[in-house]
Structures are given as C-alpha cells and as structure tokens.
Design a protein around this motif. Structure first.
Motif, PDB file in Angstrom:
ATOM      1  N   HIS A 107      13.627  12.253 -31.309  1.00  0.00           N
ATOM      2  CA  HIS A 107      13.758  10.778 -31.091  1.00  0.00           C
ATOM      3  C   HIS A 107      13.110  10.132 -30.600  1.00  0.00           C
ATOM      4  N   VAL A 108      12.420   9.346 -31.053  1.00  0.00           N
ATOM      5  CA  VAL A 108      11.276   8.182 -30.394  1.00  0.00           C
ATOM      6  C   VAL A 108      11.926   6.447 -30.483  1.00  0.00           C
ATOM      7  N   PRO A 109      11.560   5.725 -29.253  1.00  0.00           N
ATOM      8  CA  PRO A 109      12.219   4.368 -29.165  1.00  0.00           C
ATOM      9  C   PRO A 109      11.494   3.790 -29.806  1.00  0.00           C
ATOM     10  N   LEU A 110      12.419   2.697 -30.832  1.00  0.00           N
ATOM     11  CA  LEU A 110      11.140   0.887 -31.050  1.00  0.00           C
ATOM     12  C   LEU A 110      11.509   0.779 -30.146  1.00  0.00           C
ATOM     13  N   GLN A 131      19.231  -2.660 -35.338  1.00  0.00           N
ATOM     14  CA  GLN A 131      20.131  -1.592 -35.834  1.00  0.00           C
ATOM     15  C   GLN A 131      19.976  -0.463 -35.451  1.00  0.00           C
ATOM     16  N   LEU A 132      18.785  -0.500 -35.280  1.00  0.00           N
ATOM     17  CA  LEU A 132      18.612   0.840 -34.637  1.00  0.00           C
ATOM     18  C   LEU A 132      17.394   0.465 -33.759  1.00  0.00           C
ATOM     19  N   ASN A 133      17.550   1.028 -32.530  1.00  0.00           N
ATOM     20  CA  ASN A 133      16.683   1.069 -31.663  1.00  0.00           C
ATOM     21  C   ASN A 133      15.815   2.715 -31.186  1.00  0.00           C
ATOM     22  N   GLU A 134      15.722   3.427 -32.385  1.00  0.00           N
ATOM     23  CA  GLU A 134      15.178   4.897 -31.601  1.00  0.00           C
ATOM     24  C   GLU A 134      15.178   5.655 -33.190  1.00  0.00           C
ATOM     25  N   VAL A 135      14.339   6.290 -33.541  1.00  0.00           N
ATOM     26  CA  VAL A 135      14.236   6.926 -34.857  1.00  0.00           C
ATOM     27  C   VAL A 135      14.014   8.095 -34.901  1.00  0.00           C
ATOM     28  N   GLU A 136      14.328   9.183 -36.140  1.00  0.00           N
ATOM     29  CA  GLU A 136      13.886   9.983 -35.467  1.00  0.00           C
ATOM     30  C   GLU A 136      12.708  10.684 -36.015  1.00  0.00           C
ATOM     31  N   ILE A 137      12.114  10.960 -35.650  1.00  0.00           N
ATOM     32  CA  ILE A 137      10.518  11.302 -36.400  1.00  0.00           C
ATOM     33  C   ILE A 137       9.861  12.658 -37.115  1.00  0.00           C
ATOM     34  N   SER A 138       9.345  12.957 -37.603  1.00  0.00           N
ATOM     35  CA  SER A 138       8.342  14.813 -37.421  1.00  0.00           C
ATOM     36  C   SER A 138       6.954  14.667 -37.745  1.00  0.00           C
ATOM     37  N   ILE A 148       7.986   3.758 -31.378  1.00  0.00           N
ATOM     38  CA  ILE A 148       6.999   3.074 -32.025  1.00  0.00           C
ATOM     39  C   ILE A 148       7.229   2.086 -32.464  1.00  0.00           C
ATOM     40  N   GLN A 149       6.087   1.195 -32.701  1.00  0.00           N
ATOM     41  CA  GLN A 149       6.116  -0.702 -32.513  1.00  0.00           C
ATOM     42  C   GLN A 149       6.667  -1.405 -33.874  1.00  0.00           C
ATOM     43  N   VAL A 150       7.618  -2.142 -33.284  1.00  0.00           N
ATOM     44  CA  VAL A 150       7.555  -3.397 -34.746  1.00  0.00           C
ATOM     45  C   VAL A 150       7.960  -4.740 -34.634  1.00  0.00           C
ATOM     46  N   ASP A 151       7.368  -5.256 -35.380  1.00  0.00           N
ATOM     47  CA  ASP A 151       6.129  -6.365 -35.041  1.00  0.00           C
ATOM     48  C   ASP A 151       7.151  -7.170 -36.561  1.00  0.00           C
ATOM     49  N   ILE A 152       7.901  -8.862 -35.667  1.00  0.00           N
ATOM     50  CA  ILE A 152       8.950  -9.053 -36.422  1.00  0.00           C
ATOM     51  C   ILE A 152       8.090 -10.463 -36.518  1.00  0.00           C
ATOM     52  N   THR A 153       7.154 -10.491 -37.060  1.00  0.00           N
ATOM     53  CA  THR A 153       6.225 -12.373 -36.568  1.00  0.00           C
ATOM     54  C   THR A 153       6.616 -13.030 -37.923  1.00  0.00           C
ATOM     55  N   ASP A 154       6.333 -11.574 -38.805  1.00  0.00           N
ATOM     56  CA  ASP A 154       6.766 -12.153 -40.297  1.00  0.00           C
ATOM     57  C   ASP A 154       8.345 -13.051 -41.055  1.00  0.00           C
ATOM     58  N   LEU A 155       8.958 -11.728 -40.300  1.00  0.00           N
ATOM     59  CA  LEU A 155      10.263 -11.865 -41.060  1.00  0.00           C
ATOM     60  C   LEU A 155      11.315 -13.256 -41.541  1.00  0.00           C
ATOM     61  N   HIS A 162      13.339  -2.439 -42.897  1.00  0.00           N
ATOM     62  CA  HIS A 162      14.017  -0.960 -43.120  1.00  0.00           C
ATOM     63  C   HIS A 162      13.128   0.207 -42.650  1.00  0.00           C
ATOM     64  N   LEU A 163      13.442   1.566 -42.444  1.00  0.00           N
ATOM     65  CA  LEU A 163      12.377   2.407 -42.119  1.00  0.00           C
ATOM     66  C   LEU A 163      10.991   2.782 -42.865  1.00  0.00           C
ATOM     67  N   ALA A 164      11.207   2.665 -44.524  1.00  0.00           N
ATOM     68  CA  ALA A 164      10.525   2.645 -45.240  1.00  0.00           C
ATOM     69  C   ALA A 164       9.442   1.727 -44.499  1.00  0.00           C
ATOM     70  N   ASP A 165       9.812   0.364 -44.132  1.00  0.00           N
ATOM     71  CA  ASP A 165       8.679  -0.623 -43.694  1.00  0.00           C
ATOM     72  C   ASP A 165       7.876  -0.084 -42.206  1.00  0.00           C
ATOM     73  N   LEU A 166       8.129   0.237 -41.285  1.00  0.00           N
ATOM     74  CA  LEU A 166       7.460   0.402 -40.009  1.00  0.00           C
ATOM     75  C   LEU A 166       6.280   1.619 -40.330  1.00  0.00           C
ATOM     76  N   LYS A 167       5.306   0.837 -39.647  1.00  0.00           N
ATOM     77  CA  LYS A 167       3.820   1.410 -39.576  1.00  0.00           C
ATOM     78  C   LYS A 167       3.708   2.455 -38.474  1.00  0.00           C
ATOM     79  N   LEU A 168       4.151   3.803 -39.288  1.00  0.00           N
ATOM     80  CA  LEU A 168       3.978   5.099 -38.870  1.00  0.00           C
ATOM     81  C   LEU A 168       2.081   5.071 -38.227  1.00  0.00           C
ATOM     82  N   PRO A 169       2.278   6.073 -36.521  1.00  0.00           N
ATOM     83  CA  PRO A 169       1.026   6.747 -37.276  1.00  0.00           C
ATOM     84  C   PRO A 169       0.617   7.245 -37.475  1.00  0.00           C
ATOM     85  N   GLU A 170      -1.229   7.726 -37.885  1.00  0.00           N
ATOM     86  CA  GLU A 170      -1.086   9.218 -38.968  1.00  0.00           C
ATOM     87  C   GLU A 170      -0.648  10.176 -38.358  1.00  0.00           C
ATOM     88  N   GLY A 171      -0.331  10.755 -39.436  1.00  0.00           N
ATOM     89  CA  GLY A 171       0.397  12.045 -39.327  1.00  0.00           C
ATOM     90  C   GLY A 171       2.253  12.429 -38.951  1.00  0.00           C
TER      91      GLY A 171
END
Length: 207
Positions: A107-110, A131-138, A148-155, A162-171
């Motif tokens: 689990h890593v923070p957002l 709605q979430l302050n952390e997310v489980e990753i693998s 994990i950085q979440v940019d809401i500038t254009d929201l 949603h989770l699928a919208d997050l920009k995840l680091p490679e791997g």
C-alpha cells in the motif's frame, strides 16, 4: 527506490506473551522477519528509534535495510500493531524480505496536486473530496514508488478520477483492476458547491 532507512535489530531468543511484555516494558518492540523462501526470524527493535523512523511517511513504502547481528537484509514493512489504548505505543511489527525475483504487494500513499490551479475549484467553487488516501500496488522492489501522484488540475465539477485513471510509474500495476470494472474505485471527486437556500426561501410561489 533509494534506500534511506536503516535499522539495527537483535535476534529474539525468548518467546511467549510473558517474554513479549517484558521486552515492551524494557522499551523494545518484538518483530518477525519472513519471506523470500527463507526461515522466519524473531527480532527485537528499539522502540524510540523505531518511532523516529515511523514519523516519516516514506518509511511505510520504502525498501528498508535492517542489520541483524552484522548481516544486512532488505525488507519492507508489512504490518505494524499499536496498543489500542495508546497509538504511540508499538506492540509488534511484521517485515517481509525483498526478493529481486518476486513482486511485492504494497500500500502506497496518494499525493494530490492541482487543488490551487484547478478551474473547477478556483473558478467554479467546487469542493474536492478524497475517497482514497492510499492504493495497493504490485511491482518488483526496484520499481517500488514512494507514492502515487494524482493531478486534479483538469478535473471538472461533478466528475471523478478512478483507479484506472491514475498514471502509474513503469513496472507498477494495481491488482484490483484485474478483478473487473466494479473494482475501479473512485479516488477523488470535485463536487458542486453547496448553494444557499435563502434565495429560494424568499421567492414567491409561482401562480
């Protein structure tokens, strides 16, 4: 990820609840080290030193180095138990060995950015709701992010990321997304600003 946390530990030779209570009274924290297809080891850490490290958010999602009788191990924190009546009192810790060939589930923070720049907030008065302050990753240990950085500038107002919208680091991946669309949880929403009811209360009813 850079390894910036190092801890010293002693092997715990006594077991049982009584022994654990004595260790805690002496300012120690019992722990278990396991994983990487190696035998589990019971350890003891200094409570005060451990508490200092826990004051850093990154400690919870970093690769840690522990020195056990001169032998160094790379680990991650998997579980931390605190006393119910005193959250500042640490009771037990679980540590997982890091393997270069096995993925970690962590689990890593957002970290949210863009609040001050988002037109939906500045211009439209929208209210940001997390709605979430952390997310489980693998991922493999080498790819483990601190957050994990979440940019809401254009929201936009009334919209969510949603989770699928997050920009995840490679791997890095989010395992729950493989379980189906109903696991694509909302992360952050910008709600419409609350409107005053005073204006409508003062209006004459339409004839």
């Amino acid at each position: 990820m850079e390894n910036i946390f190092q801890l010293s530990a002693n092997i715990r030779n006594t077991q049982g609840k009584g022994a654990s209570r004595r260790l805690r009274r002496a300012g120690k924290v019992p722990a278990i080290l396991y994983g990487a297809e190696k035998p589990s080891i019971s350890l003891v850490f200094d409570h005060n030193i451990l508490t200092q490290h826990l004051g850093h958010e990154a400690f919870y999602s970093h690769i840690l180095t522990i020195d056990v009788s001169g032998k160094k191990e790379s680990v991650v924190l998997k579980a931390l138990q605190r006393a119910p009546q005193n959250p500042n009192k640490l009771v037990h810790m679980d540590l997982l060995r890091v393997s270069a060939t096995h993925k970690l589930s962590m689990h890593v923070p957002l970290h949210f950015i863009g609040h001050d720049a988002a037109p939906a907030v500045k211009r439209d008065g929208g209210v940001v709701s997390h709605q979430l302050n952390e997310v489980e990753i693998s991922c493999y240990a080498k790819d483990l992010p601190e957050y994990i950085q979440v940019d809401i500038t254009d929201l936009e107002v009334g919209k969510s990321l949603h989770l699928a919208d997050l920009k995840l680091p490679e791997g890095v991946e989010i395992p729950s997304l493989k379980l189906g669309e109903d696991h694509n949880q909302p992360v952050v929403t910008i709600h419409k600003p609350k409107t005053s009811t005073s204006d409508s209360d003062g209006e004459e009813p339409a004839e």
